[in-house]
Design a protein around this motif. Structure first.
Motif, mmCIF file in Angstrom:
data_model
loop_
_atom_site.group_PDB
_atom_site.id
_atom_site.type_symbol
_atom_site.label_atom_id
_atom_site.label_comp_id
_atom_site.label_asym_id
_atom_site.label_seq_id
_atom_site.Cartn_x
_atom_site.Cartn_y
_atom_site.Cartn_z
ATOM 1 N N ARG A 112 75.080 6.399 -25.762
ATOM 2 C CA ARG A 112 74.518 7.058 -26.949
ATOM 3 C C ARG A 112 74.808 8.551 -26.892
ATOM 4 N N TYR A 113 75.416 9.058 -27.965
ATOM 5 C CA TYR A 113 75.737 10.481 -28.057
ATOM 6 C C TYR A 113 75.053 11.034 -29.301
ATOM 7 N N VAL A 114 74.288 12.114 -29.124
ATOM 8 C CA VAL A 114 73.590 12.750 -30.236
ATOM 9 C C VAL A 114 74.082 14.190 -30.332
ATOM 10 N N ALA A 115 74.869 14.477 -31.364
ATOM 11 C CA ALA A 115 75.339 15.836 -31.620
ATOM 12 C C ALA A 115 74.295 16.558 -32.463
ATOM 13 N N LYS A 116 73.940 17.791 -32.071
ATOM 14 C CA LYS A 116 72.870 18.531 -32.739
ATOM 15 C C LYS A 116 73.364 19.913 -33.156
ATOM 16 N N LEU A 117 72.886 20.339 -34.310
ATOM 17 C CA LEU A 117 73.323 21.621 -34.872
ATOM 18 C C LEU A 117 72.608 22.802 -34.247
ATOM 19 N N THR A 118 71.289 22.724 -34.098
ATOM 20 C CA THR A 118 70.506 23.875 -33.627
ATOM 21 C C THR A 118 69.853 23.646 -32.276
ATOM 22 N N VAL A 150 68.447 8.217 -53.093
ATOM 23 C CA VAL A 150 67.543 7.127 -52.718
ATOM 24 C C VAL A 150 66.622 6.871 -53.900
ATOM 25 N N ARG A 151 66.694 5.687 -54.450
ATOM 26 C CA ARG A 151 65.809 5.285 -55.550
ATOM 27 C C ARG A 151 65.127 3.990 -55.143
ATOM 28 N N ASP A 152 63.837 4.110 -54.857
ATOM 29 C CA ASP A 152 63.084 2.938 -54.427
ATOM 30 C C ASP A 152 61.605 3.197 -54.694
ATOM 31 N N GLY A 153 60.933 2.279 -55.431
ATOM 32 C CA GLY A 153 59.524 2.461 -55.747
ATOM 33 C C GLY A 153 59.300 3.731 -56.533
ATOM 34 N N ASP A 154 58.331 4.540 -56.057
ATOM 35 C CA ASP A 154 58.036 5.782 -56.771
ATOM 36 C C ASP A 154 58.902 6.946 -56.305
ATOM 37 N N LEU A 155 59.871 6.672 -55.441
ATOM 38 C CA LEU A 155 60.712 7.724 -54.884
ATOM 39 C C LEU A 155 62.062 7.736 -55.595
ATOM 40 N N ALA A 156 62.432 8.877 -56.105
ATOM 41 C CA ALA A 156 63.734 9.043 -56.749
ATOM 42 C C ALA A 156 64.332 10.352 -56.263
ATOM 43 N N THR A 157 65.193 10.275 -55.254
ATOM 44 C CA THR A 157 65.809 11.454 -54.653
ATOM 45 C C THR A 157 67.290 11.483 -54.980
ATOM 46 N N ASP A 158 67.751 12.616 -55.436
ATOM 47 C CA ASP A 158 69.178 12.857 -55.642
ATOM 48 C C ASP A 158 69.397 14.346 -55.379
ATOM 49 N N GLN A 159 69.595 14.688 -54.093
ATOM 50 C CA GLN A 159 69.657 16.091 -53.693
ATOM 51 C C GLN A 159 70.729 16.303 -52.633
ATOM 52 N N GLN A 160 71.089 17.567 -52.453
ATOM 53 C CA GLN A 160 72.013 17.978 -51.407
ATOM 54 C C GLN A 160 71.220 18.306 -50.146
ATOM 55 N N TYR A 161 71.679 17.805 -49.017
ATOM 56 C CA TYR A 161 71.045 18.091 -47.735
ATOM 57 C C TYR A 161 72.121 18.451 -46.714
ATOM 58 N N ARG A 162 71.694 19.231 -45.726
ATOM 59 C CA ARG A 162 72.594 19.615 -44.648
ATOM 60 C C ARG A 162 72.410 18.660 -43.467
ATOM 61 N N VAL A 163 73.511 18.369 -42.775
ATOM 62 C CA VAL A 163 73.477 17.471 -41.616
ATOM 63 C C VAL A 163 73.102 18.275 -40.373
ATOM 64 N N TYR A 164 71.978 17.903 -39.760
ATOM 65 C CA TYR A 164 71.516 18.594 -38.554
ATOM 66 C C TYR A 164 71.774 17.801 -37.279
ATOM 67 N N GLU A 165 71.817 16.490 -37.370
ATOM 68 C CA GLU A 165 72.086 15.673 -36.190
ATOM 69 C C GLU A 165 72.945 14.486 -36.589
ATOM 70 N N VAL A 166 73.833 14.096 -35.663
ATOM 71 C CA VAL A 166 74.621 12.876 -35.806
ATOM 72 C C VAL A 166 74.408 12.074 -34.525
ATOM 73 N N ALA A 167 73.644 10.992 -34.620
ATOM 74 C CA ALA A 167 73.358 10.142 -33.461
ATOM 75 C C ALA A 167 74.266 8.925 -33.522
ATOM 76 N N ILE A 168 75.021 8.704 -32.452
ATOM 77 C CA ILE A 168 76.025 7.650 -32.426
ATOM 78 C C ILE A 168 75.723 6.712 -31.264
#
Length: 662
Positions: free
Chosen positions: A316-322, A606-624
């Motif tokens: 398991r490799y977890v690359a982290k930004l900060t 992500v659209r599910d139930g009462d949640l409707a998200t359509d936004q830009q986000y930054r990648v802080y971690e990539v866990a492989i």
């Protein structure tokens, strides 16, 4: 790294060159050595063609070569060639395969005049030899495995008198070879004569070198003369790639005559009818990929590759930004590979190979904590590794260090701290400055530090200000590291869309309000501490949530400018209610670091139930999480690091350490 060549794309009787050795033959050679009399030939070809090597009382080498351009620099290599020898070499032995590093021999596989095989070391001293001889007048297969280290090197050779046999006629090995060269960056195949005259004619085919495992028998297309005729009807129903039912019926009659391994022609006649109904699997997925898509390679802390960790599991490799990136895996403590992984003295390199065969070193980490569980039936060793930003966290400023910087580029301050710790006895880490000039960001700072300050922590703190930067320590080769700085920030927007139900298999959303503040007070330290800074949102009176206060303190901030910069940055951070998404991609959905990597901006839907998200986000971690068939499961942390409430204790401990120095 995997290079394969079977000569099938050559023109009969043409002399082999780097330019004509690729195409249908496989991976082209980079060059030839000496005055090679090596031609494409079908007289004893294992497929359409083989490489004929004709040495007539010559003293110069006759070799085809893969250089570092193709091989790279490896610490461990497996290989194979098929050999048809008219007779054993006359007058003097010859080198079938020569392994080099930096222009000097690291080892050599030698075909002796008595027909035996010998492996010699860098100085041509004998290490191991077969007792049986290479068969003449027929095809055989030779495979090898060498770990290129100076002492206690592993060398293995397998001779198969049946060219495609799964069982070796003879196997020889040693784990105590001393004198083998360190690493290999060049492989020469053919006849190396070392200035001594020899006479020999042979054919070589199905050549392979790799850095992962035994090649095994080659898969060749044998041609012959045949007539095939038949009629086949099929009908089926069901859903591909899911459980279901199907029926298959048909009649096929086949007659044929021919002789494999010789040239010829064939005809095929018949009727094929295929019908099917069902639902195709539209999910994102890929067939199993070779394990060499991901490789963990061990080497000394000074740099270089020594041993591929091919038996490691639970990788398991977890690359982290900060934060510091992490690597963990499990070894069998009774396997020889375990000896190559030692606490604090071993580095583990994370290698990734893309679909075109290009391999890059994503990260290099130092072996830290290990834990062993030993029973009668098993011995497991759990290994955790820390990246070089964490190594710098454990370096401090000593008496004699430069503590004050005035009007200096912020990245140059970071480099000065690293350069200082590497100048101490035993402090060299092999980190170079990753830029030219003295103004990589164009933003100057005034900073004063104290004896005992952590270098890694101070660099991170320096970066976390308004108009700051991102930074990391990354490998530039198997033996070199560089301080990388990104200004204003790392990453890019590649237009990636992550949608739940599409590329995203599952998603988790966390909103943490404990660190929210719109009014704060920040204090520094030192013998004469700077004036505390109070920052309040100018629009606090109009905010629906009202007033939320918070106090911050850092004993390492001993100048007014440093405290002012930090307080202004902290208010901007604290006024954002952090929304962190953890999304797991469907298998095969991640196409590598050029698709999604640290700092990149992605669009999440992500659209599910009462949640409707359509936004830009930054990648802080990539866990492989790496599986055993070359694939991976990738989980991304978006909008901020994944919430980890265990950090509360470590932050408190850091503050206590700061107070102890006052």
């Amino acid at each position: 790294m995997q290079l394969v060549n079977n000569a099938d794309g050559g023109v009969e009787d043409a002399t082999v060159t780097a330019l004509n050795s690729g195409g249908a033959s496989g991976d082209a050679f980079d060059t030839v050595v000496g005055t090679p009399n090596i031609t494409f030939d079908d007289e004893h070809a294992y497929g359409p063609r083989a490489y004929k090597v004709a040495v007539a009382a010559a003293t110069t080498p006759h070799q085809v070569v893969w250089t570092s351009s193709s091989v790279g620099t490896v610490g461990e290599m497996w290989g194979r060639l098929y050999l048809w020898s008219a007779a054993h070499p006359a007058d003097n032995r010859l080198g079938l395969v020569r392994f080099l590093v930096g222009g000097s021999q690291a080892a050599r596989l030698i075909y002796q005049t008595d027909g035996t095989l010998l492996v010699s070391d860098a100085g041509n001293g004998p290490e191991i030899a077969t007792t049986g001889t290479v068969p003449t007048g027929q095809w055989c297969r030779i495979e090898w495995h060498i770990v290129f280290v100076a002492t206690s090197a592993t060398i293995e050779v397998r001779l198969y008198n049946g060219a495609d046999s799964a069982t070796a006629t003879e196997t020889i090995s040693t784990t105590t070879a001393n004198g083998v060269g360190v690493n290999c960056d060049r492989v020469e195949i053919g006849a190396y004569l070392n200035g001594l005259p020899s006479t020999w004619t042979g054919w070589i085919d199905n050549i392979e070198v790799n850095d992962s495992d035994w090649p095994g028998p080659a898969t060749e297309e044998h041609s012959g003369s045949a007539t095939i005729s038949g009629a086949l009807g099929m009908g089926a129903s069901g859903a591909p790639a899911v459980d279901g039912s199907a029926t298959l019926a048909g009649v096929l009659a086949v007659t044929g005559t021919g002789s494999p391994s010789v040239g010829g022609s064939g005809t095929l006649g018949g009727l094929l009818t295929l019908s099917a109904s069902g639902t195709a699997d539209t999910g994102i997925g890929l067939p199993p990929r070779p394990r060499v898509r991901w490789q963990l390679v061990a080497g000394p802390a000074s740099g270089g590759h020594t041993r591929g960790l091919t038996t490691a599991t639970n990788r398991r490799y977890v690359a982290k930004l900060t934060d510091a990136s992490e690597l963990s895996f499990v070894q069998d403590g009774r396997h020889p590979e375990s000896e190559f992984v030692q606490e604090l003295t071993t580095d583990v390199h994370v290698l990734w190979t893309d679909s075109s065969g290009q391999t890059r070193i994503l990260d290099r980490l130092r072996v830290g904590d290990t834990q062993r569980d030993i029973t009668e039936d098993s011995h497991t060793k759990q290994v955790t590794c820390l990246d070089y930003t964490e190594v710098l966290n454990r370096r401090i400023l000593w008496d004699g260090a430069t503590l004050t910087f005035e009007s200096e580029d912020q990245a140059e301050i970071a480099w000065s701290l690293i350069e200082y710790t590497q100048s101490l006895d035993g402090g060299q880490l092999g980190i170079a400055k990753g830029w030219t000039g003295t103004t990589p960001t164009g933003v100057t700072r005034d900073r004063t530090y104290e004896l005992g300050d952590s270098i890694g922590e101070r660099i991170q703190e320096l970066s976390e200000v308004i108009d700051g930067f991102d930074w990391d320590v990354l490998p530039t080769s198997a033996s070199a590291l560089a301080l990388r700085v990104w200004y204003p920030q790392r990453g890019t927007d590649r237009g990636v869309v992550l949608e739940y139900g599409g590329l995203v298999a599952s998603a988790q959303r966390a909103v943490t309000t404990g660190d929210y503040a719109n009014a704060l007070r920040y204090t520094g330290g030192g013998e004469t501490p700077p004036t505390p800074v109070e920052e309040v949102d100018p629009a606090i009176g109009d905010r629906d949530e009202g007033r939320w206060d918070k106090a911050f303190g850092d004993d390492g901030l001993i100048t007014q400018s440093a405290l002012d910069d930090r307080a202004a940055w902290q208010l901007g951070q604290s006024m954002v209610v952090p929304v962190q998404w953890t999304v797991r991609l469907k298998r095969g959905g991640w196409r590598g670091p050029d698709h999604i990597w640290l700092g990149d901006t992605v669009r999440l839907i992500v659209r599910d139930g009462d949640l409707a998200t359509d936004q830009q986000y930054r990648v802080y971690e990539v866990a492989i999480d790496l599986d055993g068939d070359g694939g991976e499961s990738v989980t991304l942390s978006l909008g901020g690091p994944r919430p980890d409430f265990r950090k509360r204790a470590s932050e408190t401990q850091k503050r206590l350490r700061n107070l102890e120095r006052r």
